[in-house]
Write a protein that holds these residues in place. Sequence first.
Motif, PDB file in Angstrom:
ATOM      1  N   GLY A  49       0.641  -1.470  -0.118  1.00 43.49           N
ATOM      2  CA  GLY A  49       0.168  -0.339  -0.278  1.00 43.49           C
ATOM      3  C   GLY A  49       0.963   1.490  -0.049  1.00 43.49           C
ATOM      4  N   ARG A  50       1.951   1.029  -0.098  1.00 40.17           N
ATOM      5  CA  ARG A  50       2.677   2.584   0.015  1.00 40.17           C
ATOM      6  C   ARG A  50       3.497   2.857  -1.517  1.00 40.17           C
ATOM      7  N   ARG A  51       3.876   3.777  -2.116  1.00 36.95           N
ATOM      8  CA  ARG A  51       4.479   3.931  -3.570  1.00 36.95           C
ATOM      9  C   ARG A  51       5.733   4.624  -2.596  1.00 36.95           C
ATOM     10  N   ILE A  52       7.037   3.229  -3.531  1.00 32.30           N
ATOM     11  CA  ILE A  52       8.646   3.174  -2.823  1.00 32.30           C
ATOM     12  C   ILE A  52       8.766   4.602  -3.996  1.00 32.30           C
ATOM     13  N   LEU A  53       9.818   5.172  -3.850  1.00 27.98           N
ATOM     14  CA  LEU A  53      10.408   5.963  -4.926  1.00 27.98           C
ATOM     15  C   LEU A  53      11.914   5.830  -4.756  1.00 27.98           C
ATOM     16  N   PHE A  54      13.075   5.063  -5.693  1.00 30.60           N
ATOM     17  CA  PHE A  54      14.489   6.002  -5.223  1.00 30.60           C
ATOM     18  C   PHE A  54      15.288   6.911  -6.278  1.00 30.60           C
ATOM     19  N   ARG A  55      15.423   7.425  -6.011  1.00 29.95           N
ATOM     20  CA  ARG A  55      16.201   8.776  -7.321  1.00 29.95           C
ATOM     21  C   ARG A  55      17.485   8.630  -7.176  1.00 29.95           C
ATOM     22  N   VAL A  56      17.450   8.306  -8.626  1.00 27.71           N
ATOM     23  CA  VAL A  56      19.971   8.207  -8.340  1.00 27.71           C
ATOM     24  C   VAL A  56      19.993   9.211  -9.887  1.00 27.71           C
ATOM     25  N   PRO A  57      21.056   9.387  -9.027  1.00 33.76           N
ATOM     26  CA  PRO A  57      21.776  11.051 -10.176  1.00 33.76           C
ATOM     27  C   PRO A  57      22.543  10.021 -10.820  1.00 33.76           C
ATOM     28  N   THR A 121       9.199   6.625   0.532  1.00 31.92           N
ATOM     29  CA  THR A 121       7.417   6.727   0.604  1.00 31.92           C
ATOM     30  C   THR A 121       7.065   8.052   0.667  1.00 31.92           C
ATOM     31  N   VAL A 122       6.819   7.919  -0.646  1.00 27.64           N
ATOM     32  CA  VAL A 122       6.014   8.967  -1.114  1.00 27.64           C
ATOM     33  C   VAL A 122       4.597   9.471  -0.529  1.00 27.64           C
ATOM     34  N   PRO A 123       4.333  10.096  -0.209  1.00 25.09           N
ATOM     35  CA  PRO A 123       2.913  10.135   0.267  1.00 25.09           C
ATOM     36  C   PRO A 123       1.519  10.378  -0.497  1.00 25.09           C
ATOM     37  N   PRO A 124       0.192   9.854  -0.363  1.00 28.94           N
ATOM     38  CA  PRO A 124      -0.190  10.224  -1.134  1.00 28.94           C
ATOM     39  C   PRO A 124      -1.166  11.572  -1.669  1.00 28.94           C
ATOM     40  N   GLY A 125      -0.672  11.910  -2.722  1.00 25.49           N
ATOM     41  CA  GLY A 125      -0.967  13.322  -3.335  1.00 25.49           C
ATOM     42  C   GLY A 125       0.246  14.548  -3.509  1.00 25.49           C
ATOM     43  N   SER A 126       1.383  13.370  -3.338  1.00 23.85           N
ATOM     44  CA  SER A 126       2.423  14.234  -3.585  1.00 23.85           C
ATOM     45  C   SER A 126       3.980  13.555  -4.164  1.00 23.85           C
ATOM     46  N   SER A 127       4.672  14.222  -4.426  1.00 26.04           N
ATOM     47  CA  SER A 127       6.125  13.741  -5.736  1.00 26.04           C
ATOM     48  C   SER A 127       7.000  14.240  -4.803  1.00 26.04           C
TER      49      SER A 127
END
Length: 158
Positions: A49-57, A121-127
């Motif tokens: 139920g969580r959106r997980i985001l890894f940004r890699v430079p 974790t990216v909260p709902p409604g956030s980027s």
Amino acid sequence: MARRFAADTSVSMDRSIAEIRTTVRRYGASEFMHMESDERAAVAFTMRGRRILFRVPMPDPKDRVFTHTDTGKPRAANVSVAAWEQACRASWRALALVIKAKLEAVEVGIVVFEDEFLANTVPPGSSVTLGEAMREPMRIAHETKSTTPLLPFLGEPD
């Protein structure tokens, strides 16, 4: 200078991305996304139920570390590109390793999912991730407040 993880890897970026996709799916991800631009890349997945985001430079191919030798001599264009591609492959291998390690630590009960992936974790409604949102407030808090010594966290002696 410290040696980077996977500095000499021959594993392609595409293979690392496929490994990340396979890994998160195996541990229960219901969605997976991979994105790239010239400056950065990212993977995102939905799990528990969580959106997980890894940004890699991503490394800059014009960076002097790729265009010149350690002694300052210019590198041939093909050598420069090869060095840059190697750094890109190493970044993707490191991301594959960290995601796999986090998921395995959750699986065996060393940590709980929500804690291990909280910063990503990216909260709902956030980027933005929670880690990105909290980075500056935490920096300010640490600069303006004294920290508690570690010893009190051990508890009172018996």
